[in-house]
Structure formats: C-alpha cells, structure tokens
Design an enzyme around this catalytic site. Structure first.
Site, PDB file in Angstrom:
ATOM      1  N   ARG A 298       0.830  -1.267   0.028  1.00 29.42           N
ATOM      2  CA  ARG A 298      -0.052  -0.160  -0.027  1.00 29.42           C
ATOM      3  C   ARG A 298       0.838   1.389  -0.026  1.00 29.42           C
ATOM      4  NH1 ARG A 298      -2.665  -3.506   3.311  1.00 29.42           N
ATOM      5  NH2 ARG A 298      -4.809  -4.156   2.351  1.00 29.42           N
TER       6      ARG A 298
ATOM      7  N   LYS B 223       3.490  11.316 -11.017  1.00 38.13           N
ATOM      8  CA  LYS B 223       2.338  10.515 -11.853  1.00 38.13           C
ATOM      9  C   LYS B 223       3.196   9.311 -12.252  1.00 38.13           C
ATOM     10  CE  LYS B 223      -0.266  13.794 -14.673  1.00 38.13           C
ATOM     11  NZ  LYS B 223      -0.467  14.088 -15.981  1.00 38.13           N
TER      12      LYS B 223
ATOM     13  N   GLU C  56      10.039  17.921 -24.547  1.00 38.79           N
ATOM     14  CA  GLU C  56       9.622  18.124 -23.199  1.00 38.79           C
ATOM     15  C   GLU C  56      10.133  19.455 -22.470  1.00 38.79           C
ATOM     16  OE1 GLU C  56       6.960  16.963 -21.782  1.00 38.79           O
ATOM     17  OE2 GLU C  56       6.811  14.884 -22.453  1.00 38.79           O
TER      18      GLU C  56
ATOM     19  N   LYS D 249       8.323  22.896 -13.815  1.00 35.30           N
ATOM     20  CA  LYS D 249       7.173  21.724 -13.149  1.00 35.30           C
ATOM     21  C   LYS D 249       7.082  21.574 -11.752  1.00 35.30           C
ATOM     22  CE  LYS D 249       5.671  17.041 -14.118  1.00 35.30           C
ATOM     23  NZ  LYS D 249       5.914  15.774 -14.862  1.00 35.30           N
TER      24      LYS D 249
ATOM     25  N   GLU E   2      -3.754  17.456 -10.557  1.00 43.33           N
ATOM     26  CA  GLU E   2      -4.259  17.682 -12.044  1.00 43.33           C
ATOM     27  C   GLU E   2      -5.646  18.002 -11.926  1.00 43.33           C
ATOM     28  OE1 GLU E   2      -4.124  16.052 -16.625  1.00 43.33           O
ATOM     29  OE2 GLU E   2      -2.312  15.464 -15.304  1.00 43.33           O
TER      30      GLU E   2
ATOM     31  N   ARG F 211      -2.479  22.347 -13.477  1.00 43.30           N
ATOM     32  CA  ARG F 211      -1.360  21.377 -14.066  1.00 43.30           C
ATOM     33  C   ARG F 211      -1.520  20.737 -15.561  1.00 43.30           C
ATOM     34  NH1 ARG F 211       1.241  16.312 -10.368  1.00 43.30           N
ATOM     35  NH2 ARG F 211       2.502  15.358 -12.292  1.00 43.30           N
TER      36      ARG F 211
ATOM     37  N   ASN G 207      -0.060  18.933 -20.284  1.00 41.70           N
ATOM     38  CA  ASN G 207      -0.097  18.147 -21.249  1.00 41.70           C
ATOM     39  C   ASN G 207      -0.112  19.092 -22.588  1.00 41.70           C
ATOM     40  OD1 ASN G 207      -0.788  16.135 -19.417  1.00 41.70           O
ATOM     41  ND2 ASN G 207      -2.595  16.969 -19.035  1.00 41.70           N
TER      42      ASN G 207
ATOM     43  N   HIS H  93       0.314  16.705 -25.742  1.00 39.52           N
ATOM     44  CA  HIS H  93       0.177  15.104 -25.381  1.00 39.52           C
ATOM     45  C   HIS H  93      -1.244  14.758 -25.583  1.00 39.52           C
ATOM     46  CE1 HIS H  93       3.641  16.505 -22.904  1.00 39.52           C
ATOM     47  NE2 HIS H  93       3.595  15.247 -22.567  1.00 39.52           N
TER      48      HIS H  93
ATOM     49  N   HIS I 215      -0.317  11.658 -27.518  1.00 38.61           N
ATOM     50  CA  HIS I 215      -0.522  10.260 -27.141  1.00 38.61           C
ATOM     51  C   HIS I 215      -1.676   9.396 -28.258  1.00 38.61           C
ATOM     52  CE1 HIS I 215      -0.159  11.274 -22.567  1.00 38.61           C
ATOM     53  NE2 HIS I 215       0.950  10.963 -22.841  1.00 38.61           N
TER      54      HIS I 215
ATOM     55  N   HIS J 188       7.798   8.631 -27.357  1.00 44.48           N
ATOM     56  CA  HIS J 188       6.893   9.623 -26.658  1.00 44.48           C
ATOM     57  C   HIS J 188       7.516  10.940 -26.919  1.00 44.48           C
ATOM     58  CE1 HIS J 188       4.363  11.312 -23.645  1.00 44.48           C
ATOM     59  NE2 HIS J 188       5.339  11.839 -23.149  1.00 44.48           N
TER      60      HIS J 188
END
Length: 378
Positions: free
Chosen positions: A126, A148, A190, A231, A241, A245, A249, A252, A256, A271
C-alpha cells in the site's frame, strides 16, 4: 558542473516536499543522499537492460558507499514494458526481496522505468518509499518530477496508475552523454514545452542556445534546472491535476493518440517525438481556430525542425489510421472529461491555456486536413 555543487530544486508539497538534485557525479552520491533522507533502508533498483549495461555498476558502487546493498530487478527496454505483465514482475521482485514498507524502491532509467517502478512502489504494501534516478533527458525534465506513475493499456497510454511523489530525484547530467541522439532530441521536446506553456523567454533562449544544450556543459544543466523549476511550480499548485497542471499536457493529447495509433512501436515513434508533433499540431490547430497567429505555429515548427524533431504526422514512418480512428484514440485519452474534448491550446508562444468543450467536429476536420493521406491526396 562540479560534483560537489549540484543545483537543488525543491518541490514544495508541505510535509511531502522533496529535492531534485541536478549535476554531475550524482550516481556515486546516491547512497549518501538516500541514507541522509531515509536512514537504515534497504533498496530494490528497477532498471532496463540498456541502462543497466551503461550505469548500474556505478549506481551500485554509489549505493554501497552509503551502506545500501540493493536488489536489482531488470526489465526489457521500450514503451511496451509499461504493461500489466511487467508490473507484476516488478511487484514480485520487490516482494521476493522481502522489502518492507519503509524500504525504498529506486527507478534507474528513463520515463518508462520511472512510471512502471513508481506504480509498483505505490501499490506494494500500500505504498513504499520511492526514489527517481532518471537517465534520459525526457525523464529528467518531465516524468521523474511530480508523482505521476502508471502503465499503458491497449485502449490508451497511462490509463492505469497512481499518484506517488518520490522522496528524492537525482538527475545526473553525466548519464546523458551515453544517450542516443534520437532519445536526447525526444527529451528536448518536453524541455521546449515549458517555454511554450508560459515561459516565452525560455523558448527564445532555447532557440538561441539549443546546440549548447545538446553539446553538454553549463547550458545543459541550466536548461534542465529551469524545466524542473517550471514543473515544480505547477505541481506545488496542483498536485493531482484538477486545475492548471493540465497545462503540462501541451501536445500530449495529439501525441498520445499518435503513440496509440502506432501501437507504441518505438522504432516508429517515441514519446517525446509524439509530444513534438502534438505541440506543433496544437499550435496549428490554435491558428486554425483563430486563437493564435499562424506565425507562432510556423516558429514552433521551425524550431522543432531545426533540432531534428518530427513536427507533422507525415514524419512518422509507415501508415497511420484514418482521421476518424485518430479521433477515437483522442476521445479515449484520460484528459477527456465526461465525453467533452479538452485540449491545451495557445494564444501564442508562451500563452497556453486549457480549452474545454472543444467540438469533436473541429478536431476531426483538422485531423483530416493534417493527415498524411489527405496531404498526399491533395
């Protein structure tokens, strides 16, 4: 940059705040830096075969200097490693090593290893302590910072994961010297993104200094630190997010979709290349919607082209699905909320904003216009 003087960027999250250290020689200091923050811990290092060959011995020596004898879990390289099967393998390796909740899981690799390892650390017992040691430019300026984690699904990228902030990020600039130029370029996309979001001065600086960033030296460390500050500022304001935030993206949503359309085949598209094409498309789409000048789109395209990055769909080898299929990938993306299309669009360089309820018909028309088949037909 001196081994003794790394740049420190703090990610301010109250009692979960952590440092990003940026400089050369940090692999050899890893044990010292981790033990100072997490005394008495045992560790598992998760890496891939390529990174292990180049950097694992150095990291192990650095950990052992700090009194840490790590268990090593080695994965195959590539985007396809972000899968349920490889997640299970990492989880099993951590459990087989009998690591406890207070021990540490270390990601040594690029964005794929960082995302996969962080997810495993977030769910074993956990939640375990997690340290990022990013070895690609993309990971150093983006994926290693902010918490993330996740894996891909056949239905889309990064659709399964958790938020787990690391305890420490060690960005050793020396390791970038072994990076293939294609991977360095992909990470640079990026880096440029932060200038295009809300730092026009950074984008202008990159236009003037990108060759020095590629060559190494102080400009490289300066660029990485500036991206990490950008960042860290956003993550501190909006960790999960729910607000701005999402600006991170930029590029992206298109990117993606293109990655999914190529089945995450790194030979065709990695990517950062998807992000580069996505950023160019986002600027061109903004121009088409009369939100920004076409000159801004042309400026972005020119810079991406100058550094050797792809910037249009026709730069991707092989055939792409049609515009309708690309739109289907976009609507599956996790940035879609209750069926409404959300894009990061722009009013100019450094003026990105969150656009909600973008009509699917406009996106489809733009994709048809931009699609290589359409261009050839035209």
């Amino acid at each position: 940059m001196s081994t003794d003087q790394p740049v420190t960027v703090e990610v301010g999250l109250g009692d979960r705040a952590y440092d990003i250290l940026i400089g050369s020689g940090l692999l050899l200091r890893a044990g010292e830096e981790i033990s100072r923050r997490l005394p008495g811990t045992r560790a598992a290092v998760v890496t891939d075969e390529n990174v292990a060959a180049a950097h694992l011995d150095t990291l192990k020596a650095g950990l052992e200097k700090g009194g840490i004898q790590p268990t090593v879990i080695t994965m195959p390289p590539g985007e396809k490693t972000k899968s349920f099967a490889h997640l299970e393998a990492v989880v099993d390796g951590i459990l087989a090593a009998r690591l406890e909740r207070g021990d540490v899981v270390i990601a040594l690799g690029g964005g794929v290893i960082g995302d996969l390892t962080g997810f495993a650390a977030g769910i074993v017992r956990r939640g375990m302590n997690f340290v990022q040691i990013p070895t690609s430019l993309l990971a150093q300026v983006d994926s290693s910072v902010g918490g993330k984690t996740g894996i891909n699904s056949p239905r889309g990228k990064n659709l399964v994961g958790v938020f787990l902030q690391p305890k420490l990020v060690l960005a050793d600039t020396e390791v970038l010297d072994t990076l293939p130029v294609r991977e360095f370029r992909a990470g640079y996309a990026e880096l440029a993104k932060y200038g295009l979001i809300d730092r026009p001065d950074l984008f202008a600086w990159l236009e003037a200094n990108w060759e020095k960033v590629f060559a190494g030296g102080p400009e490289r460390a300066q660029a990485i630190a500036e991206a990490c500050r950008a960042k860290a500022d956003v993550v501190a304001r909006d960790e999960f997010e729910t607000g701005d935030r999402a600006l991170l993206n930029l590029g992206h949503t298109f990117g993606h979709a293109l990655e999914a359309a190529t089945q995450y085949d790194g030979a065709r598209l990695v990517h950062g290349e998807g992000v580069a094409i996505g950023m160019a498309l986002a600027h061109r789409f903004s121009s088409r919607l009369n939100l920004a000048s076409p000159d801004d789109a042309a400026r972005v395209e020119a810079h991406l082209s100058a550094v050797g990055l792809p910037w249009r769909m026709s730069d991707i080898p092989g055939d792409l699905p049609d515009a309708e299929a690309l739109l289907a990938f976009i609507t599956q993306d996790k940035k879609v909320s209750r069926g409404a299309l959300t894009f990061i669009l722009t009013r100019g360089v450094g003026q990105a904003f969150i656009a909600k309820d973008v009509p699917a018909s406009e996106v489809l028309s733009f994709l048809r216009e931009s699609h290589p088949v359409s261009r050839k037909a035209g």
